[in-house]
Structures are given as C-alpha cells and as structure tokens.
Design an enzyme around this catalytic site. Structure first.
Site, PDB file in Angstrom:
ATOM      1  N   LYS A  89      33.911   2.060  -9.124  1.00  0.00           N
ATOM      2  CA  LYS A  89      33.002   2.795  -8.241  1.00  0.00           C
ATOM      3  C   LYS A  89      31.686   2.017  -8.037  1.00  0.00           C
ATOM      4  O   LYS A  89      31.407   1.065  -8.766  1.00  0.00           O
ATOM      5  CB  LYS A  89      32.721   4.173  -8.859  1.00  0.00           C
ATOM      6  CG  LYS A  89      33.966   5.069  -8.954  1.00  0.00           C
ATOM      7  CD  LYS A  89      33.587   6.416  -9.548  1.00  0.00           C
ATOM      8  CE  LYS A  89      34.778   7.354  -9.639  1.00  0.00           C
ATOM      9  NZ  LYS A  89      34.387   8.678 -10.157  1.00  0.00           N
TER      10      LYS A  89
ATOM     11  N   TYR B 223      39.209  11.783  -1.650  1.00  0.00           N
ATOM     12  CA  TYR B 223      38.980  12.906  -2.575  1.00  0.00           C
ATOM     13  C   TYR B 223      39.322  14.258  -1.935  1.00  0.00           C
ATOM     14  O   TYR B 223      38.788  15.292  -2.355  1.00  0.00           O
ATOM     15  CB  TYR B 223      37.525  12.901  -3.050  1.00  0.00           C
ATOM     16  CG  TYR B 223      37.236  11.907  -4.168  1.00  0.00           C
ATOM     17  CD1 TYR B 223      37.917  11.969  -5.387  1.00  0.00           C
ATOM     18  CD2 TYR B 223      36.270  10.921  -4.014  1.00  0.00           C
ATOM     19  CE1 TYR B 223      37.640  11.075  -6.422  1.00  0.00           C
ATOM     20  CE2 TYR B 223      35.980  10.019  -5.050  1.00  0.00           C
ATOM     21  CZ  TYR B 223      36.674  10.110  -6.249  1.00  0.00           C
ATOM     22  OH  TYR B 223      36.398   9.231  -7.282  1.00  0.00           O
TER      23      TYR B 223
ATOM     24  N   PHE C 192      30.603  19.850  -6.156  1.00  0.00           N
ATOM     25  CA  PHE C 192      30.094  18.479  -6.250  1.00  0.00           C
ATOM     26  C   PHE C 192      30.646  17.550  -5.166  1.00  0.00           C
ATOM     27  O   PHE C 192      30.230  16.388  -5.075  1.00  0.00           O
ATOM     28  CB  PHE C 192      30.397  17.896  -7.640  1.00  0.00           C
ATOM     29  CG  PHE C 192      31.863  17.833  -7.995  1.00  0.00           C
ATOM     30  CD1 PHE C 192      32.670  16.799  -7.548  1.00  0.00           C
ATOM     31  CD2 PHE C 192      32.447  18.828  -8.768  1.00  0.00           C
ATOM     32  CE1 PHE C 192      34.021  16.744  -7.878  1.00  0.00           C
ATOM     33  CE2 PHE C 192      33.792  18.781  -9.103  1.00  0.00           C
ATOM     34  CZ  PHE C 192      34.575  17.731  -8.646  1.00  0.00           C
TER      35      PHE C 192
ATOM     36  N   ARG D  30      34.785   4.673 -19.788  1.00  0.00           N
ATOM     37  CA  ARG D  30      33.692   5.638 -19.618  1.00  0.00           C
ATOM     38  C   ARG D  30      32.977   5.907 -20.938  1.00  0.00           C
ATOM     39  O   ARG D  30      31.761   6.124 -20.973  1.00  0.00           O
ATOM     40  CB  ARG D  30      34.252   6.931 -19.018  1.00  0.00           C
ATOM     41  CG  ARG D  30      34.665   6.771 -17.544  1.00  0.00           C
ATOM     42  CD  ARG D  30      35.598   7.877 -17.112  1.00  0.00           C
ATOM     43  NE  ARG D  30      35.878   7.871 -15.678  1.00  0.00           N
ATOM     44  CZ  ARG D  30      36.763   8.684 -15.102  1.00  0.00           C
ATOM     45  NH1 ARG D  30      37.454   9.551 -15.834  1.00  0.00           N
ATOM     46  NH2 ARG D  30      36.969   8.638 -13.799  1.00  0.00           N
TER      47      ARG D  30
ATOM     48  N   ASN E 127      30.581   7.641 -13.468  1.00  0.00           N
ATOM     49  CA  ASN E 127      31.540   7.293 -14.518  1.00  0.00           C
ATOM     50  C   ASN E 127      32.347   6.023 -14.250  1.00  0.00           C
ATOM     51  O   ASN E 127      33.410   5.803 -14.823  1.00  0.00           O
ATOM     52  CB  ASN E 127      32.436   8.497 -14.842  1.00  0.00           C
ATOM     53  CG  ASN E 127      33.221   8.980 -13.643  1.00  0.00           C
ATOM     54  OD1 ASN E 127      33.227   8.329 -12.596  1.00  0.00           O
ATOM     55  ND2 ASN E 127      33.900  10.108 -13.781  1.00  0.00           N
TER      56      ASN E 127
ATOM     57  N   HIS F 286      37.721   5.014 -11.120  1.00  0.00           N
ATOM     58  CA  HIS F 286      38.667   6.045 -10.703  1.00  0.00           C
ATOM     59  C   HIS F 286      40.060   5.589 -11.087  1.00  0.00           C
ATOM     60  O   HIS F 286      40.383   4.406 -10.997  1.00  0.00           O
ATOM     61  CB  HIS F 286      38.612   6.233  -9.181  1.00  0.00           C
ATOM     62  CG  HIS F 286      39.799   6.984  -8.642  1.00  0.00           C
ATOM     63  ND1 HIS F 286      39.837   8.358  -8.618  1.00  0.00           N
ATOM     64  CD2 HIS F 286      40.990   6.561  -8.163  1.00  0.00           C
ATOM     65  CE1 HIS F 286      41.023   8.743  -8.134  1.00  0.00           C
ATOM     66  NE2 HIS F 286      41.727   7.666  -7.845  1.00  0.00           N
TER      67      HIS F 286
ATOM     68  N   GLU G  49      47.457   7.487  -2.836  1.00  0.00           N
ATOM     69  CA  GLU G  49      46.206   6.720  -2.787  1.00  0.00           C
ATOM     70  C   GLU G  49      46.465   5.260  -2.407  1.00  0.00           C
ATOM     71  O   GLU G  49      45.709   4.674  -1.619  1.00  0.00           O
ATOM     72  CB  GLU G  49      45.491   6.817  -4.142  1.00  0.00           C
ATOM     73  CG  GLU G  49      44.942   8.220  -4.407  1.00  0.00           C
ATOM     74  CD  GLU G  49      44.441   8.461  -5.821  1.00  0.00           C
ATOM     75  OE1 GLU G  49      44.004   9.584  -6.110  1.00  0.00           O
ATOM     76  OE2 GLU G  49      44.480   7.529  -6.665  1.00  0.00           O
TER      77      GLU G  49
END
Ligand code: UDP
Ligand code: MG
Length: 155
Positions: free
Chosen positions: A14, A54, A62, A107, A117, A120, A131
């Site tokens: 990320k 997502y 969130f 993490r 974090n 993914h 994905e």
C-alpha cells in the site's frame, strides 16, 4: 510442483508501505518463503479503481477514507503463487489491525494503525482470482518455473 497444488494470490504494498521503504522487505519475505512471483507493477490508481478493488467493503464506515487514501500514492501490485499461498500469505501479513499482529508478521513488525497496515492480501482463492483479474491482463502474468522449486517442494 503439481499444477493441481498451485494457487495464486494478489498481494499489494500500500502507499504507506511504499513511502516507508518496505517494498524490498515485503518482496523479500515472499521470495525467501519459497513462493514465486508471477506478475508485478508499480502504479498509482484512481479512487474509482480502488472502489472496485474494495467493493465488498463499500458499506463500511471506513470505506471512503480507505479508497481515498489508497489513491494518494503509488502501490506495488503483485501475483504470487505456491502451495497454500492465499492462507499463508495472510499469515505473513498479520492481522488487519497491526496492534493484534504478532511480531514476525509484516504488520506486526512494521505497522501501528489499522488504516496504515502496509499491505493487502487476498482473503480466499475466489477473491484472489477476482483481484488478479481486476489488476492484471492475462499477458502481464508470467508462467515460469523457479529453479528452487525442486528444493522447496517434495517430489
Ligand atoms: N480498515 C480500516 N479500518 C477498519 C477496518 C479496515 O481502515 O476498521 C482498512 C485496513 O487498512 C484494511 C482494509 O481497510 O487492510 C481492508 O479491510 P479488510 O477487513 O479487508 O482487512 P484486510 O483483508 O486488509 O486484513
Ligand atoms: Mg480484505
């Protein structure tokens, strides 16, 4: 490894993982574990694209902050393959909340807050395939056999 045993997962570093210089560390862990890299791109995505990635979380509180944050900087998108790579990949990442992640996990070792974090990982074989299809064209995925394979796997 027998083709029937092979599994693929989608792993992404990320924006916080990229900014904090963790690209090499995260790739190293998957490489040294014995998994095999099949595709990789360094890319900054739009918020709309992150909404697709997502989509399952769209009703969460969130979600708006998550997709916005994910489009603020470049990410490293990867496909890794190997025996049990979906489940083991998640174990290597740690829990969603870094505070609950054990030392030794990515993490657990490098992150503090849930929204930062670092990485993914697909949560099931089905979502992995979904994905991978979203992030990569078929021709971007390289089918190859690592010379390590005969020492990572039993006959
Ligand atoms: N997330 C967040 N707040 C929460 C739950 C999740 O910011 O209360 C973020 C977090 O970065 C997480 C991502 O949303 O990695 C996707 O959530 P998911 O439940 O799929 O966790 P993951 O599969 O990444 O462990
Ligand atoms: Mg998830």
């Amino acid at each position: 490894m027998a083709a029937s045993k092979k599994e693929r997962t989608f792993i992404m570093i990320k924006p916080d993982g990229v900014q904090r210089g963790l690209i090499g560390e995260i790739i190293k862990r998957f490489e040294q574990k014995g998994f095999s890299l099949q595709a990789m791109k360094f890319i900054q995505c739009t918020e709309d694209f992150m909404k697709q990635h997502y989509a399952d979380l769209s009703s969460k509180k969130f979600f708006p902050g998550l997709v916005k944050y994910m489009s603020t900087g470049p990410v490293v998108a990867m496909v890794w393959s190997g025996l049990g790579v979906v489940k083991t990949g998640r174990v290597m990442l740690g829990e969603t909340d870094p505070a609950a992640s054990k030392p030794g996990t990515i993490r657990g070792d490098f992150c503090v807050e849930i929204g930062r974090n670092a990485c993914h990982g697909s949560d099931s074989v089905e979502s992995a395939e979904k994905e991978i299809k979203l992030w990569f064209k078929p021709e971007e995925i390289v089918e190859w056999t690592s010379c390590q394979e005969k020492f990572v796997y039993e006959d």
